[in-house]
Design a protein around this motif. Structure first.
Motif, short mmCIF file in Angstrom:
data_model
loop_
_atom_site.label_atom_id
_atom_site.label_comp_id
_atom_site.label_asym_id
_atom_site.label_seq_id
_atom_site.Cartn_x
_atom_site.Cartn_y
_atom_site.Cartn_z
N LYS A 40 3.44 -2.68 -3.73
CA LYS A 40 4.17 -1.55 -4.31
C LYS A 40 3.39 -0.27 -4.11
O LYS A 40 2.17 -0.26 -4.29
N ASN A 41 4.10 0.76 -3.74
CA ASN A 41 3.48 2.07 -3.63
C ASN A 41 3.62 2.77 -4.97
O ASN A 41 4.68 3.25 -5.33
N GLY A 42 2.55 2.81 -5.73
CA GLY A 42 2.54 3.43 -7.05
C GLY A 42 2.14 4.88 -7.02
O GLY A 42 1.80 5.45 -8.06
N THR A 43 2.16 5.49 -5.86
CA THR A 43 1.81 6.90 -5.75
C THR A 43 3.08 7.74 -5.64
O THR A 43 4.19 7.20 -5.60
N GLU A 44 2.91 9.05 -5.55
CA GLU A 44 4.05 9.95 -5.39
C GLU A 44 4.20 10.41 -3.95
O GLU A 44 4.84 11.42 -3.67
N GLU A 45 3.62 9.67 -3.04
CA GLU A 45 3.71 10.02 -1.62
C GLU A 45 3.88 8.76 -0.79
O GLU A 45 3.69 7.65 -1.27
N ARG A 46 4.24 8.92 0.45
CA ARG A 46 4.47 7.80 1.36
C ARG A 46 3.14 7.18 1.80
O ARG A 46 2.18 7.88 2.09
N CYS A 47 3.10 5.85 1.82
CA CYS A 47 1.97 5.12 2.41
C CYS A 47 2.39 4.72 3.81
O CYS A 47 3.45 4.12 4.01
N ARG A 48 1.54 5.01 4.77
CA ARG A 48 1.86 4.70 6.17
C ARG A 48 1.01 3.54 6.67
O ARG A 48 -0.10 3.31 6.19
N ILE A 111 2.23 -16.35 -5.36
CA ILE A 111 2.81 -15.01 -5.26
C ILE A 111 1.78 -14.01 -5.78
O ILE A 111 1.16 -14.23 -6.82
N HIS A 112 1.59 -12.96 -5.01
CA HIS A 112 0.57 -11.96 -5.33
C HIS A 112 1.21 -10.58 -5.27
O HIS A 112 1.93 -10.28 -4.33
N ASN A 113 0.92 -9.78 -6.27
CA ASN A 113 1.41 -8.40 -6.32
C ASN A 113 0.24 -7.45 -6.15
O ASN A 113 -0.77 -7.60 -6.83
N MET A 114 0.41 -6.49 -5.25
CA MET A 114 -0.60 -5.46 -5.05
C MET A 114 0.07 -4.11 -5.28
O MET A 114 1.23 -3.94 -4.92
N GLN A 115 -0.66 -3.19 -5.87
CA GLN A 115 -0.12 -1.85 -6.05
C GLN A 115 -1.13 -0.84 -5.55
O GLN A 115 -2.31 -0.90 -5.92
N ILE A 116 -0.64 0.06 -4.72
CA ILE A 116 -1.47 1.16 -4.24
C ILE A 116 -1.29 2.31 -5.24
O ILE A 116 -0.19 2.82 -5.41
N ASN A 117 -2.37 2.67 -5.91
CA ASN A 117 -2.35 3.71 -6.93
C ASN A 117 -2.88 5.02 -6.36
O ASN A 117 -3.45 5.03 -5.26
N GLN A 119 -5.16 8.12 -5.30
CA GLN A 119 -6.50 8.14 -4.72
C GLN A 119 -6.82 6.86 -3.94
O GLN A 119 -7.98 6.57 -3.64
N GLY A 120 -5.81 6.03 -3.66
CA GLY A 120 -6.01 4.85 -2.83
C GLY A 120 -6.60 3.65 -3.53
O GLY A 120 -7.04 2.71 -2.88
N VAL A 121 -6.61 3.64 -4.86
CA VAL A 121 -7.13 2.50 -5.60
C VAL A 121 -6.06 1.40 -5.59
O VAL A 121 -4.89 1.65 -5.85
N VAL A 122 -6.48 0.17 -5.29
CA VAL A 122 -5.55 -0.94 -5.22
C VAL A 122 -5.75 -1.87 -6.41
O VAL A 122 -6.87 -2.29 -6.70
N SER A 123 -4.66 -2.17 -7.11
CA SER A 123 -4.73 -3.15 -8.20
C SER A 123 -3.94 -4.39 -7.79
O SER A 123 -3.00 -4.31 -6.99
N THR A 124 -4.35 -5.55 -8.30
CA THR A 124 -3.72 -6.81 -7.91
C THR A 124 -3.39 -7.65 -9.13
O THR A 124 -4.02 -7.54 -10.18
#
Length: 132
Positions: A40-48, A111-117, A119-124
């Motif tokens: 999941k992209n948890g930021t306010e911008e696009r992840c490429r 099943i694993h969930n990752m979120q890009i927060n 400043q690029g911090v990743v939570s799992t």
């Protein structure tokens, strides 16, 4: 003639049932060992160029818009930690390349969930074995 009838009426159906049972066993084993990874992209911008790598496989997600998520299925070839890579637009060409605490194995799925927060911090978060 009698032997031929016995073969046709008993042996052939028995082998057909055994073959079907073996096929279902193999398919079930593959189903249990699959790993689903949701990013999941948890930021306010696009992840490429989002991808994960580990366990002998590399899986591409492409671009993920702000607030969206994408799901992929993988079958690990060996044990290992997953590494997430992505580029946030605000970070220019600086790539997020972070080892996660998601451990995959070829013998057991999940099943694993990752979120890009920001400043690029990743939570799992891992949900364990996947039985769907």
């Amino acid at each position: 003639c009698m032997i031929k009838r016995v073969l046709e009426k008993i042996i052939v159906p028995v082998f057909a049932i055994l073959f079907l049972g073996a096929a279902l066993f193999v398919i079930g084993g593959l189903w249990i060992t699959r790993t689903v990874v949701v990013i999941k992209n948890g930021t306010e911008e696009r992840c490429r160029n989002v991808s994960i790598e580990g366990g002998g496989v590399k899986v591409y997600y492409g671009d993920i818009d702000a607030g969206d998520e994408k799901q992929r299925t993988l079958w690990a070839r060996h044990d290992g930690l997953l590494r997430l890579e992505a580029v946030l637009e605000s970070m220019g060409s600086h790539k997020i390349s972070e080892n996660t605490f998601v451990y995959v194995t070829s013998g057991l799925g999940g099943i694993h969930n990752m979120q890009i927060n920001p400043q690029g911090v990743v939570s799992t978060k891992s949900s364990g074995i996947l039985f769907e």
